[in-house]
Design a protein around this motif. Structure first.
Motif, PDB file in Angstrom:
ATOM      1  N   LYS A   1      19.093   9.839   8.115  1.00 32.18           N
ATOM      2  CA  LYS A   1      20.254   8.959   8.313  1.00 32.18           C
ATOM      3  C   LYS A   1      21.503   9.768   8.681  1.00 32.18           C
ATOM      4  O   LYS A   1      22.277   9.395   9.569  1.00 32.18           O
TER       5      LYS A   1
ATOM      6  N   LYS B   1      16.713   4.148  20.937  1.00 38.50           N
ATOM      7  CA  LYS B   1      16.460   2.771  20.512  1.00 38.50           C
ATOM      8  C   LYS B   1      15.546   2.731  19.273  1.00 38.50           C
ATOM      9  O   LYS B   1      15.760   1.956  18.345  1.00 38.50           O
TER      10      LYS B   1
ATOM     11  N   GLU C   1      23.499   9.275  12.166  1.00 33.90           N
ATOM     12  CA  GLU C   1      24.898   8.831  12.178  1.00 33.90           C
ATOM     13  C   GLU C   1      25.773   9.780  13.001  1.00 33.90           C
ATOM     14  O   GLU C   1      26.693   9.371  13.698  1.00 33.90           O
TER      15      GLU C   1
ATOM     16  N   LEU D   1      17.372   3.746  16.244  1.00 30.04           N
ATOM     17  CA  LEU D   1      18.297   2.693  15.832  1.00 30.04           C
ATOM     18  C   LEU D   1      17.571   1.600  15.071  1.00 30.04           C
ATOM     19  O   LEU D   1      18.078   1.046  14.080  1.00 30.04           O
ATOM     20  N   GLU D   2      16.325   1.251  15.529  1.00 34.94           N
ATOM     21  CA  GLU D   2      15.544   0.232  14.834  1.00 34.94           C
ATOM     22  C   GLU D   2      15.162   0.710  13.421  1.00 34.94           C
ATOM     23  O   GLU D   2      15.243  -0.053  12.452  1.00 34.94           O
ATOM     24  N   ARG D   3      14.761   1.941  13.287  1.00 31.75           N
ATOM     25  CA  ARG D   3      14.411   2.479  11.968  1.00 31.75           C
ATOM     26  C   ARG D   3      15.648   2.517  11.062  1.00 31.75           C
ATOM     27  O   ARG D   3      15.553   2.247   9.861  1.00 31.75           O
ATOM     28  N   TYR D   4      16.798   2.846  11.680  1.00 33.96           N
ATOM     29  CA  TYR D   4      18.040   2.887  10.890  1.00 33.96           C
ATOM     30  C   TYR D   4      18.385   1.500  10.367  1.00 33.96           C
ATOM     31  O   TYR D   4      18.807   1.324   9.222  1.00 33.96           O
ATOM     32  N   ASP D   5      18.207   0.491  11.244  1.00 43.71           N
ATOM     33  CA  ASP D   5      18.501  -0.878  10.820  1.00 43.71           C
ATOM     34  C   ASP D   5      17.543  -1.339   9.712  1.00 43.71           C
ATOM     35  O   ASP D   5      17.916  -2.111   8.815  1.00 43.71           O
ATOM     36  N   LYS D   6      16.286  -0.903   9.786  1.00 45.57           N
ATOM     37  CA  LYS D   6      15.285  -1.322   8.792  1.00 45.57           C
ATOM     38  C   LYS D   6      15.312  -0.447   7.529  1.00 45.57           C
ATOM     39  O   LYS D   6      14.508  -0.628   6.608  1.00 45.57           O
ATOM     40  N   ASN D   7      16.249   0.473   7.531  1.00 40.03           N
ATOM     41  CA  ASN D   7      16.380   1.399   6.385  1.00 40.03           C
ATOM     42  C   ASN D   7      15.074   2.166   6.162  1.00 40.03           C
ATOM     43  O   ASN D   7      14.621   2.363   5.029  1.00 40.03           O
TER      44      ASN D   7
END
Length: 375
Positions: free
Chosen positions: A22, A6, A26, A9-15
């Motif tokens: 990344k 989780k 992925e 995923l949050e860090r990925y969404d916030k770039n």
């Protein structure tokens, strides 16, 4: 989905990831997606579940249909027994149809026994009746075949006659007027009797030289050591057209019907399981030579069978065109007389008839080893 995933995923969404992070995440998401999309059960387990579901459906269907079929069979069995046997001790439909078979044989087959046909009800308002076909030589009677008749309701089906040997055709008894007209010669039959040894018995069909009343037939054979089996009767078609064979007659015993057996005694037994009763019945006493009794029950039989002309045509053994109502009318108007008789006894006693002037012709039917004894 765990907490570490989780957070990634949050860090990925916030770039908020480096390029290397990344790429790695992925790959992790792709692997996770494959895991999510994977079926929860293997295919073999799925097939087992599907098969079990189908059998469960079939069993449920069977549990519904089988009781229904049992109910139908129970209703069919009850209805069939009720139709053919009824509830009371009165003359049942089964007995009546059995009598149609028995009486049709008794008046067209010199060897028919007086016992009723065996009946067995089936399902769906059907009944099967069987009657043994027999021959008599001397004092013995033996089976030569069997007749089977099927019924649907009271409608008779095909009559199946099975003979253990060849299809047995009965000999002819001629009208006396034909003896000279057609020059009927019995010399070969007399020669046959001459050649047979003394320790044998024979059954023969005898033609008289003139038409005789029943009383006279008994009188002529009174001193003979022979049994009279069957009395063919003269019918209008024979008296007018000299038809060569006799089609109907009666045995040397009265043809009793169900209502002729009178109740003599009745006993009833009771128990905690219920009650049962037994009856003793007897037919009128017959003394050989009582022509009045023979005639009475013969004509009663014709009246009974007149309502079953079609069935009679299929069952009867002589294979002639016999119209029962017309025959009965003729016999009631003109009386009963005979142009012959069927006899059995010691061969040499049969041969002695050659010297009698009242014998027109003879045809030997069956011969057997000695079985004769005084009664």
């Amino acid at each position: 989905m765990n907490d570490d995933f989780k957070k990634k995923l949050e860090r990925y969404d916030k770039n908020d990831m480096t390029s290397e992070e990344k790429v790695e995440f992925e790959k992790e998401m792709s692997a996770q997606e494959e895991q999510w999309m994977k079926p929860t059960l293997e295919k073999s387990k799925q097939r087992k579940i599907l098969r079990a579901s189908k059998w469960k459906a079939r069993i449920n269907t069977a549990l519904t249909v089988i009781p229904l079929l049992l109910v139908i069979l129970m209703v069919s069995s009850f209805s069939t027994n009720l139709y053919y046997y009824g509830f009371s001790d009165e003359y049942s439909r089964s007995q009546k149809l059995s009598d149609v078979i028995n009486f049709s044989l008794v008046i067209t087959d010199p060897y028919a026994n007086k016992y009723t046909a065996d009946t067995k009800v089936g399902m769906f308002l059907t009944m099967n009746a069987t009657k043994e076909l027999r021959k008599t030589v001397g004092k013995e009677s033996y089976p030569i075949g069997e007749m089977e008749v099927n019924f649907l309701f009271s409608k008779m089906g095909f009559v199946d006659k099975k003979f253990y040997g060849k299809d047995d055709q009965l000999p002819e008894i001629h009208h006396p007027s034909l003896l000279s007209e057609y020059e009927i010669d019995s010399s070969s039959e007399w020669d046959r009797l001459e050649m047979l040894p003394e320790g044998t018995v024979s059954t023969a069909f005898v033609t008289f030289d003139e038409v005789l009343p029943t009383e006279k037939v008994f009188e002529l054979f009174e001193a003979k050591d022979l049994d009279l089996l069957w009395f063919p009767v003269v019918l209008s078609i024979e008296a007018e057209d000299h038809y060569p064979t006799s089609n109907i007659g009666f045995p040397n015993y009265p043809i009793f019907h169900s209502d002729d057996w009178k109740l003599i005694s009745k006993t009833e037994e009771k128990s905690f399981l219920g009650s049962s009763s037994s009856e003793t019945r007897a037919a009128p006493n017959y003394v050989e030579g009582d022509t009045e009794m023979l005639h009475k029950y013969f004509k009663k039989t014709l009246r009974f069978l007149a309502d079953y002309q079609k069935e009679f045509d299929e069952i009867q053994q002589m294979h002639g065109d016999i119209q029962l109502k017309e025959s009965l009318s003729y016999l009631e108007d003109q009386g009963i007389s005979h142009h012959g008789v069927v006899i059995t006894g010691p061969t040499k006693e049969v041969l002695s008839l050659k010297e009698e002037e009242w014998i027109g012709s003879i045809q030997v039917d069956e011969v057997a080893l000695w079985n004769w004894s005084a009664e």
